[in-house]
Scaffold this active site. Structure first.
Site, mmCIF file in Angstrom:
data_model
loop_
_atom_site.group_PDB
_atom_site.id
_atom_site.type_symbol
_atom_site.label_atom_id
_atom_site.label_comp_id
_atom_site.label_asym_id
_atom_site.label_seq_id
_atom_site.Cartn_x
_atom_site.Cartn_y
_atom_site.Cartn_z
ATOM 1 N N ASP A 115 -10.945 -17.949 53.123
ATOM 2 C CA ASP A 115 -9.577 -17.440 53.306
ATOM 3 C C ASP A 115 -8.788 -17.494 51.992
ATOM 4 O O ASP A 115 -9.317 -17.926 50.963
ATOM 5 C CB ASP A 115 -8.906 -18.256 54.416
ATOM 6 C CG ASP A 115 -7.912 -17.448 55.226
ATOM 7 O OD1 ASP A 115 -7.456 -16.397 54.746
ATOM 8 O OD2 ASP A 115 -7.568 -17.881 56.347
ATOM 9 N N GLU B 251 -9.015 -11.974 52.301
ATOM 10 C CA GLU B 251 -7.743 -12.009 51.563
ATOM 11 C C GLU B 251 -6.849 -10.858 52.009
ATOM 12 O O GLU B 251 -5.931 -10.474 51.311
ATOM 13 C CB GLU B 251 -7.949 -12.103 50.048
ATOM 14 C CG GLU B 251 -8.860 -11.074 49.431
ATOM 15 C CD GLU B 251 -8.215 -9.701 49.401
ATOM 16 O OE1 GLU B 251 -8.527 -8.902 50.313
ATOM 17 O OE2 GLU B 251 -7.413 -9.430 48.479
ATOM 18 N N TRP B 252 -7.151 -10.348 53.195
ATOM 19 C CA TRP B 252 -6.282 -9.419 53.934
ATOM 20 C C TRP B 252 -6.016 -8.098 53.210
ATOM 21 O O TRP B 252 -5.005 -7.428 53.457
ATOM 22 C CB TRP B 252 -4.946 -10.101 54.267
ATOM 23 C CG TRP B 252 -5.097 -11.534 54.651
ATOM 24 C CD1 TRP B 252 -5.805 -12.026 55.706
ATOM 25 C CD2 TRP B 252 -4.559 -12.681 53.966
ATOM 26 N NE1 TRP B 252 -5.745 -13.398 55.727
ATOM 27 C CE2 TRP B 252 -4.988 -13.826 54.677
ATOM 28 C CE3 TRP B 252 -3.767 -12.845 52.836
ATOM 29 C CZ2 TRP B 252 -4.651 -15.121 54.280
ATOM 30 C CZ3 TRP B 252 -3.425 -14.143 52.446
ATOM 31 C CH2 TRP B 252 -3.864 -15.249 53.163
ATOM 32 N N GLY B 253 -6.907 -7.719 52.281
ATOM 33 C CA GLY B 253 -6.708 -6.459 51.573
ATOM 34 C C GLY B 253 -5.647 -6.533 50.485
ATOM 35 O O GLY B 253 -5.263 -5.517 49.911
ATOM 36 N N ASN C 4 -5.752 -7.810 47.400
ATOM 37 C CA ASN C 4 -6.194 -7.658 46.002
ATOM 38 C C ASN C 4 -7.228 -6.538 45.862
ATOM 39 O O ASN C 4 -8.178 -6.664 45.104
ATOM 40 C CB ASN C 4 -6.781 -8.975 45.488
ATOM 41 C CG ASN C 4 -5.810 -10.134 45.629
ATOM 42 O OD1 ASN C 4 -4.976 -10.355 44.775
ATOM 43 N ND2 ASN C 4 -5.911 -10.852 46.750
ATOM 44 N N ASP D 252 -3.761 -10.132 59.773
ATOM 45 C CA ASP D 252 -4.403 -10.574 61.016
ATOM 46 C C ASP D 252 -4.152 -9.627 62.191
ATOM 47 O O ASP D 252 -3.028 -9.145 62.395
ATOM 48 C CB ASP D 252 -3.890 -11.964 61.400
ATOM 49 C CG ASP D 252 -4.438 -13.033 60.470
ATOM 50 O OD1 ASP D 252 -5.157 -12.690 59.506
ATOM 51 O OD2 ASP D 252 -4.143 -14.216 60.718
HETATM 52 C C1 GLA Z 1 -5.734 -16.533 58.240
HETATM 53 C C2 GLA Z 1 -6.915 -15.636 58.577
HETATM 54 C C3 GLA Z 1 -7.232 -15.747 60.055
HETATM 55 C C4 GLA Z 1 -7.533 -17.193 60.399
HETATM 56 C C5 GLA Z 1 -6.364 -18.081 60.009
HETATM 57 C C6 GLA Z 1 -6.690 -19.540 60.146
HETATM 58 O O1 GLA Z 1 -4.560 -16.085 58.838
HETATM 59 O O2 GLA Z 1 -6.636 -14.306 58.239
HETATM 60 O O3 GLA Z 1 -8.320 -14.926 60.401
HETATM 61 O O4 GLA Z 1 -8.702 -17.596 59.744
HETATM 62 O O5 GLA Z 1 -5.983 -17.881 58.648
HETATM 63 O O6 GLA Z 1 -5.654 -20.373 59.726
#
Ligand code: GLA
Length: 400
Positions: A160, A193-195, A197, A215
């Site tokens: 993460d 890293e949620w896109g 970078n 998320d």
């Molecule tokens: C981030 C991630 C999630 C999950 C949480 C856990 O938000 O994107 O998928 O792993 O952390 O804290």
């Protein structure tokens, strides 16, 4: 490749792995390793969406048993991943310590149990100093953690990006990949890293999957938002390296069955990793039927490894999604974004297929039929599509 509309795709450098016969692509050792670790999008279960921090060895053993007994394992779900909150501190030697109250037998024993059920085992950590829930992160402990995980029998690491603001993502994720490569286990790296970078530019060389969005949450709005965002990067996915539009919410209660079928269908069309996120110990038969639909899973896991995309987007809430498959078929989802039923349609031309006869299998009803599209407007295949629903088809041209 025979299917006209996809020739351009096949010629982009990142799609070279799509040989269609499942063989290892030519390329660097890193590419070959990536291919071996995830020739098809990883499938499994992750604790986060349903259980958040409420994780324990009792839960994980129960889920492992349920994966076997429900038929999920046999349907292809392979990895059982514990997300955040399993860890509490580092010992004096720097080695990460699991919560002794929730995991009294230790992680290694738990990994053994999971392996004993014919599954693979995964853990979550964070590239920064702390995890998103404030537990110790892996920053500056990359080698210690990789070695510890390998000794425990870990097969999959989700890494993460909380408490990592000042860090360079490609550098940090590479560092962890190298630490994993320094162990004696083959370990899938799930980049999270949620896109933020631009991972689609560097992650295919580093991990097997990378999140493209923030998320998911258990709502139709969230599914729609993710579909739109993940679709933008379809060229980058291929055997060994996959866009990850986040884990499944199917069965968590916030959507209708129709919406869950759409969520699952579109994840399959997008060749997304399929990580179930519901309580597998008590799912209804309807939810199990969605998650274990072999025809839909086959679309997701197809060896050609192309990420399907939107091929038609009508402003009034009707979209056609298509994914070419290794046997020359095309998987299609007619998606209705409106609240009430509409008539959906698709032409062979839209799918990159020549005019003529094709076998059509409805992947949710199992009905087989034949349809001839001679290229005329009236010859398009039409089907009613329920509100927020899909009609998912496998269209196979009949030779001759
Ligand atoms: C981030 C991630 C999630 C999950 C949480 C856990 O938000 O994107 O998928 O792993 O952390 O804290």
């Amino acid at each position: 490749m025979k299917i006209n509309g996809w020739i351009a795709l096949a010629m982009t450098p990142v799609i070279w792995a799509c040989s269609g016969d499942g063989s290892t692509p030519e390329g660097s050792p890193a590419s070959e390793q990536a291919f071996v670790l995830a020739p098809a999008p990883p499938m499994g279960f992750n604790t986060w969406n349903r259980f958040a921090c409420d994780v324990s060895e009792e839960l994980v053993r129960g889920i492992a048993d349920a994966m076997v007994e429900s038929g999920m394992r046999d349907a292809g779900y392979e990895y059982l991943v514990i997300d955040d909150c399993w860890q509490v501190e580092r010992g004096p030697d720097g080695v990460i310590v699991a919560d002794p109250e929730r995991f009294p037998s230790g992680i290694e024993a738990l990994a053994d149990y999971v392996h004993g059920r014919g599954l693979k085992f995964g853990l979550y950590t964070d590239a920064g100093s702390k995890t998103c829930q404030g537990r110790p992160g892996s920053l500056d402990y990359e080698e210690v953690d990789a070695a510890t995980y390998a000794a425990w029998g870990v097969d999959y690491v989700k890494l993460d990006w909380c408490y990592a603001d000042t860090l360079n993502a490609p550098v940090q994720y590479r560092k962890f990949r190298e630490a994993l490569d320094g162990t004696d286990r083959d370990i899938v790296l799930s980049i999270c890293e949620w896109g933020r970078n631009l991972p689609w530019e560097w992650a295919p060389e580093v991990g097997q999957l990378w999140r493209t969005t923030g998320d998911i949450w258990d709502s139709w709005q969230s599914v729609l938002w993710i579909l739109e965002a993940n679709n933008r990067h379809h060229e980058v996915a291929g055997p060994g390296h996959w866009n990850d539009p986040d884990m499944l919410e199917v069965g968590n209660g916030g959507m209708t069955l129709e919406e869950y079928r759409s969520h699952f269908s579109l994840w399959a069309i997008m060749a997304a990793p399929l990580m179930a996120g519901n309580d597998l110990r008590e799912m209804t038969p309807e939810i199990r039927d969605i998650l274990t639909n072999a025809d839909v899973i086959a679309v997701d896991q197809d060896p050609l490894g192309v990420q399907g995309k939107v091929v038609l987007d009508r402003g009034y809430g009707f979209q056609v999604w298509a994914k070419p498959l290794a046997d020359g078929s095309v998987a299609v989802a007619l998606l209705n974004l409106r609240d009430s039923e509409i008539e959906g349609y698709v032409s062979w031309h839209l799918l990159g297929l020549d005019p003529g006869e094709a076998r059509v299998r409805d992947l949710w009803t199992g009905e087989e039929s034949s349809h001839t599209d001679d290229g005329s407007w009236d010859a398009r295949l039409r089907a009613p599509v329920p509100g927020h629903g899909v009609v998912m088809l496998r269209v196979t041209p009949v030779a001759g």
